[in-house]
Design an enzyme around this catalytic site. Structure first.
Site, PDB file in Angstrom:
ATOM      1  N   GLU A 177      -9.419   3.684   1.856  1.00 34.04           N
ATOM      2  CA  GLU A 177      -8.857   3.780   0.516  1.00 34.04           C
ATOM      3  C   GLU A 177      -7.782   2.737   0.227  1.00 34.04           C
ATOM      4  OE1 GLU A 177      -7.694   5.425   3.036  1.00 34.04           O
ATOM      5  OE2 GLU A 177      -5.572   4.972   2.779  1.00 34.04           O
ATOM      6  N   LYS A 211       0.849  -1.197   0.000  1.00 31.83           N
ATOM      7  CA  LYS A 211       0.000   0.000   0.000  1.00 31.83           C
ATOM      8  C   LYS A 211       0.883   1.244   0.000  1.00 31.83           C
ATOM      9  CE  LYS A 211      -3.210   2.645   2.943  1.00 31.83           C
ATOM     10  NZ  LYS A 211      -4.142   2.654   4.102  1.00 31.83           N
ATOM     11  N   LYS A 256     -10.246  12.937   7.860  1.00 30.06           N
ATOM     12  CA  LYS A 256      -9.812  12.559   9.211  1.00 30.06           C
ATOM     13  C   LYS A 256      -9.722  13.809  10.092  1.00 30.06           C
ATOM     14  CE  LYS A 256      -6.736   8.674   7.935  1.00 30.06           C
ATOM     15  NZ  LYS A 256      -7.383   7.589   8.686  1.00 30.06           N
ATOM     16  N   ASP A 304     -12.246   6.975   3.438  1.00 29.82           N
ATOM     17  CA  ASP A 304     -11.044   6.750   4.261  1.00 29.82           C
ATOM     18  C   ASP A 304     -10.619   5.277   4.251  1.00 29.82           C
ATOM     19  OD1 ASP A 304      -8.944   7.442   5.883  1.00 29.82           O
ATOM     20  OD2 ASP A 304     -10.146   7.713   7.702  1.00 29.82           O
ATOM     21  N   ARG A 334      -7.561  -0.458   0.948  1.00 29.48           N
ATOM     22  CA  ARG A 334      -8.071  -1.718   0.405  1.00 29.48           C
ATOM     23  C   ARG A 334      -8.499  -1.562  -1.049  1.00 29.48           C
ATOM     24  NH1 ARG A 334     -12.644  -2.140   4.953  1.00 29.48           N
ATOM     25  NH2 ARG A 334     -10.968  -1.072   6.046  1.00 29.48           N
TER      26      ARG A 334
HETATM   27  N1  BES Z   1      -4.434   4.480   6.834  1.00 28.47           N
HETATM   28  C1  BES Z   1      -5.615   4.216   7.570  1.00 28.47           C
HETATM   29  C2  BES Z   1      -5.414   3.210   8.680  1.00 28.47           C
HETATM   30  C3  BES Z   1      -4.553   3.608   9.831  1.00 28.47           C
HETATM   31  C4  BES Z   1      -4.947   4.600  10.699  1.00 28.47           C
HETATM   32  C5  BES Z   1      -3.385   2.914  10.045  1.00 28.47           C
HETATM   33  C6  BES Z   1      -4.147   4.917  11.762  1.00 28.47           C
HETATM   34  C7  BES Z   1      -2.592   3.227  11.106  1.00 28.47           C
HETATM   35  C8  BES Z   1      -2.971   4.245  11.962  1.00 28.47           C
HETATM   36  C9  BES Z   1      -6.694   3.649   6.665  1.00 28.47           C
HETATM   37  O1  BES Z   1      -6.682   4.124   5.367  1.00 28.47           O
HETATM   38  C10 BES Z   1      -7.993   4.031   7.274  1.00 28.47           C
HETATM   39  O2  BES Z   1      -8.260   5.192   7.369  1.00 28.47           O
HETATM   40  N2  BES Z   1      -8.779   3.028   7.692  1.00 28.47           N
HETATM   41  C11 BES Z   1     -10.032   3.255   8.290  1.00 28.47           C
HETATM   42  C12 BES Z   1     -11.014   2.274   7.720  1.00 28.47           C
HETATM   43  C13 BES Z   1     -12.445   2.566   8.052  1.00 28.47           C
HETATM   44  C14 BES Z   1     -12.895   3.854   7.413  1.00 28.47           C
HETATM   45  C15 BES Z   1     -13.314   1.424   7.583  1.00 28.47           C
HETATM   46  C16 BES Z   1      -9.887   3.078   9.791  1.00 28.47           C
HETATM   47  O3  BES Z   1      -9.125   2.198  10.236  1.00 28.47           O
HETATM   48  O4  BES Z   1     -10.515   3.830  10.532  1.00 28.47           O
HETATM   49 ZN    ZN Z   2      -4.881   4.782   4.649  1.00 25.29          ZN
HETATM   50 MN    MN Z   3      -7.735   5.945   5.162  1.00 23.33          MN
END
Ligand code: BES
Ligand code: ZN
Ligand code: MN
Length: 458
Positions: free
Chosen positions: A310, A226, A238, A308, A312
């Site tokens: 994104e 990724k 965010k 968010d 996946r």
């Molecule tokens: N990059 C983030 C995940 C992340 C956040 C990794 C903080 C490490 C620290 C990812 O893109 C994300 O925002 N995931 C969301 C998914 C949700 C919207 C289903 C998450 O984990 O809140």
């Molecule tokens: Zn992310």
């Molecule tokens: Mn994200």
């Protein structure tokens, strides 16, 4: 070989390791003057305790360093990684090390500093590699770890999709790999709709990096990382606290490049392919939106439950491409969910695989290499949470349960069931410095997987 290691030198300063329980015996081997100096300095070999012993002329002649008891459940395996921070410039050797390879690895990993933007106090203690260890291998691993850390630590203004691609191109050049990249509108023309959708709002064009190395007759191992160079969350923006660290959202890409460097440097008998969807998840008028629906490379239509989620999306198109040439082993790494951190914390990434033998081998490799990983299940009953009312799949289940598992299940929809597949939801960051692990970007899962690949394809 890494600059941390020095050629054997007769005047290298010996480092004696001791634990509280071994100290009395270790002390007995020292000169009477050294014993008195250690006692009067209060040295008892507490974990991390450090003492320099003067020689007859007053110069540093010997170093004592306390390790955790081998039996301590919470011992830090990288304790010796504190040494480069403590030692003055010079050439050192281990007088005794309970695990010389681990101590040398910790020493090498602990010598790293991120020095791109100011002169840092980079440690300049160098180590004569202990006898009987493969110093070239340690150098290979620690150099690759430094690459991952540098890529992650570099902020997004200097590490966009273009710069990430340049790093991959430089690696390809160094090892004679072929390099290709599909950029911007070409992603749509060449059928990578999800990578394009996520990256289109950035002024820095999205791209798919594609590197290939090795004998075409060898087993095919494909790594997918990724490469979200900054994750604002998109229109599902965010909050600032959650956005702060999102320069590290290309940690999966950084770690597959580190792993690729280890593999190519070691000359493993594989046909290696590295795919990195490199994008910036930005906010603009042309950003993709909640409830938009896109086709995917593999076919299923995808409804956007949350912009968010994104990572996946970009991995889905890259995994679909990876699968098209039927690799022997398909591995993806990414900083995909906050839920993985809630479940296991920053230092223990969960992994998922459809191959139980691979899971067992990887768990063992992770333990042996002190690069811990923990298996979580691709729990089939939760797959229905990905159902969409209008499309084949939704990228973000609304119930919020088991977020790392549902992300893995999402990715699984884009991989053929017959493909041997491993997915690791990494953090890629050390929140507070620990021995051998300075605060900041971290090499995670790459060392464990390299260990596994070395055993299978060495
Ligand atoms: N990059 C983030 C995940 C992340 C956040 C990794 C903080 C490490 C620290 C990812 O893109 C994300 O925002 N995931 C969301 C998914 C949700 C919207 C289903 C998450 O984990 O809140
Ligand atoms: Zn992310
Ligand atoms: Mn994200």
């Amino acid at each position: 070989m890494t600059a941390v290691f020095a050629a054997p030198a007769s005047d290298a300063i010996p480092i004696t390791f001791a634990t509280r329980s071994s100290w009395e015996a270790d002390k007995a081997a020292l000169s009477a003057a050294a014993q008195r100096f250690a006692d009067s300095s209060g040295f008892t070999a507490k974990p991390g305790q450090f003492l320099g012993l003067p020689g007859p002329d007053g110069s540093l002649a010997q170093v004592l360093f306390g390790l955790d008891e081998a039996s301590a459940p919470a011992r830090d395996p990288f304790r010796a990684g504190q040494l480069p921070t403590l030692l003055p410039e010079g050439i050192y050797r281990f007088a005794n090390a309970p695990d010389a390879r681990l101590a040398a690895l910790a020493f090498a990993l602990g010598s790293y500093r991120f020095g791109r933007y100011r002169k840092t106090d980079t440690p300049n203690a160098r180590l004569v590699p202990p006898d009987g260890i493969d110093a070239a291998e340690i150098g290979r691993i620690s150099d690759a770890a430094a690459l991952a850390r540098d890529l992650i630590n570099t902020p997004a203004n200097d590490m966009g999709p273009d710069e990430l691609a340049a790093a991959a191109a430089a690696l390809a050049e160094r090892f004679g790999a072929t390099y290709a990249c599909i950029v911007g509108e070409d992603l749509r023309a060449k059928n990578f709709p999800l990578i394009h959708a996520v990256g289109r709002a950035s002024s820095r064009a999205p791209r798919l990096i594609d590197l290939t190395w090795g004998d075409a007759a060898h087993p095919r191992v494909t790594l997918v990382g990724k490469g979200v160079c900054f994750d604002t969350g998109g229109l599902d923006l965010k909050p600032s606290g959650s956005m702060l660290l999102m320069k590290k959202d290309m940690g999966g890409a950084a770690n597959v490049l580190a792993l690729a460097q280890m593999v190519m440097d070691a000359g493993l008998k594989v046909r290696l392919r590295v795919l990195i969807p490199a994008v910036e998840n930005a906010v603009a008028g042309n950003a993709f939106r909640p409830l938009d629906v896109f086709p995917s490379r593999k076919g299923p239509t995808v409804e956007i439950g949350n912009t968010d989620a994104e990572g996946r999306l970009v991995l889905a198109d890259a995994l679909a491409l990876a699968d098209e040439d039927k690799p022997d082993l398909l591995i993806d790494l990414g900083t995909l969910t906050g839920a993985a951190r809630v479940a296991l914390g920053p230092d223990l990434p969960p992994f998922y695989t459809n191959d139980d033998a691979l899971a067992d081998d990887l768990s063992r490799s992770a333990r042996e290499e002190n690069d811990p990983l923990w298996r979580l299940p691709l729990w089939p009953a939760y797959d229905k949470w990905l159902d969409s009312k209008v499309a084949d799949i939704n990228n973000a289940p609304s119930n919020g349960f088991a977020g790392s598992i549902t992300c893995a299940l999402f990715l699984q929809r884009f991989v053929e069931p017959t493909t041997r597949w491993l997915h690791v939801d990494i953090y890629g960051w050390t929140p507070t410095a620990k021995p051998g692990r300075p605060e900041g970007g971290e090499c995670q899962a790459a060392r464990a997987i390299f260990h596994l690949l070395s055993q299978r394809y060495g």
